[in-house]
Design a protein around this motif. Sequence first.
Motif, PDB file in Angstrom:
ATOM      1  N   GLU A   1       5.693  34.303 -20.701  1.00 40.44           N
ATOM      2  CA  GLU A   1       5.769  35.431 -19.761  1.00 40.44           C
ATOM      3  C   GLU A   1       4.804  35.298 -18.601  1.00 40.44           C
ATOM      4  O   GLU A   1       4.831  36.095 -17.678  1.00 40.44           O
ATOM      5  N   LEU A   2       3.896  34.334 -18.681  1.00 37.26           N
ATOM      6  CA  LEU A   2       2.958  34.171 -17.562  1.00 37.26           C
ATOM      7  C   LEU A   2       3.552  33.309 -16.463  1.00 37.26           C
ATOM      8  O   LEU A   2       3.037  33.276 -15.371  1.00 37.26           O
TER       9      LEU A   2
ATOM     10  N   GLU B   1       6.106  33.342 -14.512  1.00 38.19           N
ATOM     11  CA  GLU B   1       6.459  33.935 -13.207  1.00 38.19           C
ATOM     12  C   GLU B   1       5.221  34.459 -12.479  1.00 38.19           C
ATOM     13  O   GLU B   1       5.217  34.664 -11.276  1.00 38.19           O
ATOM     14  N   LEU B   2       4.151  34.662 -13.282  1.00 39.70           N
ATOM     15  CA  LEU B   2       2.928  35.200 -12.690  1.00 39.70           C
ATOM     16  C   LEU B   2       2.110  34.097 -12.040  1.00 39.70           C
ATOM     17  O   LEU B   2       1.405  34.318 -11.069  1.00 39.70           O
ATOM     18  N   TYR B   3       2.204  32.909 -12.600  1.00 45.72           N
ATOM     19  CA  TYR B   3       1.432  31.779 -12.078  1.00 45.72           C
ATOM     20  C   TYR B   3       2.366  30.689 -11.568  1.00 45.72           C
ATOM     21  O   TYR B   3       2.567  29.676 -12.210  1.00 45.72           O
TER      22      TYR B   3
ATOM     23  N   ALA C   1      -2.427  37.077  -9.832  1.00 43.88           N
ATOM     24  CA  ALA C   1      -2.725  38.452 -10.238  1.00 43.88           C
ATOM     25  C   ALA C   1      -4.211  38.696 -10.452  1.00 43.88           C
ATOM     26  O   ALA C   1      -4.598  39.766 -10.880  1.00 43.88           O
ATOM     27  N   GLY C   2      -5.014  37.721 -10.120  1.00 45.18           N
ATOM     28  CA  GLY C   2      -6.462  37.905 -10.240  1.00 45.18           C
ATOM     29  C   GLY C   2      -6.924  38.049 -11.661  1.00 45.18           C
ATOM     30  O   GLY C   2      -7.224  39.158 -12.106  1.00 45.18           O
ATOM     31  N   PRO C   3      -6.926  36.946 -12.424  1.00 44.90           N
ATOM     32  CA  PRO C   3      -7.372  37.036 -13.808  1.00 44.90           C
ATOM     33  C   PRO C   3      -8.816  37.528 -13.894  1.00 44.90           C
ATOM     34  O   PRO C   3      -9.628  37.207 -13.037  1.00 44.90           O
TER      35      PRO C   3
ATOM     36  N   GLU D   1      -2.741  37.448 -22.540  1.00 43.67           N
ATOM     37  CA  GLU D   1      -1.748  36.431 -22.862  1.00 43.67           C
ATOM     38  C   GLU D   1      -2.183  35.773 -24.161  1.00 43.67           C
ATOM     39  O   GLU D   1      -3.318  35.293 -24.251  1.00 43.67           O
TER      40      GLU D   1
ATOM     41  N   LEU E   1      -6.925  36.412 -20.025  1.00 43.52           N
ATOM     42  CA  LEU E   1      -7.199  37.841 -19.892  1.00 43.52           C
ATOM     43  C   LEU E   1      -6.866  38.236 -18.465  1.00 43.52           C
ATOM     44  O   LEU E   1      -7.421  37.700 -17.513  1.00 43.52           O
ATOM     45  N   LEU E   2      -5.903  39.175 -18.334  1.00 40.21           N
ATOM     46  CA  LEU E   2      -5.507  39.637 -17.007  1.00 40.21           C
ATOM     47  C   LEU E   2      -5.898  41.095 -16.896  1.00 40.21           C
ATOM     48  O   LEU E   2      -6.396  41.679 -17.846  1.00 40.21           O
TER      49      LEU E   2
ATOM     50  N   TYR F   1      -3.674  26.180 -19.779  1.00 43.48           N
ATOM     51  CA  TYR F   1      -2.587  26.966 -19.193  1.00 43.48           C
ATOM     52  C   TYR F   1      -2.596  26.849 -17.672  1.00 43.48           C
ATOM     53  O   TYR F   1      -1.562  26.606 -17.036  1.00 43.48           O
ATOM     54  N   LEU F   2      -3.774  27.025 -17.100  1.00 39.38           N
ATOM     55  CA  LEU F   2      -3.860  27.054 -15.634  1.00 39.38           C
ATOM     56  C   LEU F   2      -3.605  25.688 -15.018  1.00 39.38           C
ATOM     57  O   LEU F   2      -3.183  25.592 -13.871  1.00 39.38           O
TER      58      LEU F   2
END
Lengths: 133, 171
Positions: free
Chosen positions: A102-103, A105-107, A114-116, B136, B130-131, A88-89
Motif C-alpha cells: 500500500e505504500l 502509490e505513496l512513494y 508524504a513526509g515520513p 507500514e 512510520l508515516l 523499502y525506500l
Amino acid sequence: MMEVFISILLALGSFFMLTGALGILRMPDLYMRMSANTKAVTLGVGLLLVAVAIHFREVGVVSRAMATGGFIVLTIPISSHLIGRAAYLTGVPLWSETIRDELRELYPEGGPQAGPVSFGEEPSHPPEPPEGR
Amino acid sequence: MGCMDMNGTVRPVSFFGAFVAYGALWWLFTGGQEDSWIIGIPTVFAAALLHQAIRPPQGRSPHLIGVLRFIPFFIWMSLRGGIDVAWRVLRPSTLSPVLIRLPLRLPPGTPQIIMMTTISLLPGTLSVELLQGEVEIHVLVSGGAFREEFARVEHRVGALFGLPLKELSHG
C-alpha cells in the motif's frame, strides 16, 4: 534439578539463535529475513541471559544480565526497523508472493512524498508555507 | 533515565541526577569493586554528559504502573514472537507475507516509537515505516489476526502513557 533447568534454558536459547540464523538462509526476501532474525535472536539471547543469571545468582551478574537484556530489547527492534525502512525506500524487491504494497502509490520514484516522521520528532508539524507570501 | 514525580510520571533528570544514577548502575554492575572507579568515574561522567546531550525533547512520559503492567505483556509477546517465527522458519510453506498500512492512533513521539519497537517483536510482524498517522508493517502470514493483535498492542501502549483507552479500543 537446577542444573537441568539451566541446561534446558541454554538449549532452548541456542535453538532460537539457530532458527534466527536459519531464517537468514531460508527466508526469501529481506523483510522476512529481518522479521525472523529479530524475534528469534531476541528470544534466544533472552533465554541464555536468564540461564546465566540463574546459574550465578549474584547481584553483579544478575544486574548485568538484566541490563544486557534491556539493551538488546531496545536496540534489535529499532535497528531492524531502520534496515527494513532503508530497504523499502531504496526499493529492495519483495518476494514475488507478497500480497499487497500500500505504500507503493505513496512513494513513486524519487522518494517519499508524504513526509515520513523520523524518530525523535515530537510532535510533527505539517510543512510550513514558504516565507514572504 | 528519569525520576518519578507525584503523579507517578517519569520526568527527565538533571545532570547531577543522571550522574548519581549512572554511578549507582556502575556500582551495581561492578559489584562494588573499589579499583573499578578509576575507569568508572570518567565513564559515568561521560554517560551523564551524553544523557543530557541526546535526551529527547520534553514530551509524554510513561506512567510507572503502566510500565509495570507493560513489561510482562512485552515479554509474553516476545516469547510468542520467537516461537512463532521459529516455526515459520522450519515450515516456510506456511508463509503468505503482506505489506500493509494501518492507521496509528497513538500520538507522535515516544508512544509511536514504543509502538514501532513492540510491533517488531510481535509474532510475524515487522515495522517498516512510520508515516503521519499511519504505520507500514510487514506481516508474515496474511490470514492471521494481525489487525486485532495490532489494535491490542496499541491499546496496551496507550495504557502505558495513561492515554484514553476507549478512544483507542474501537475503530
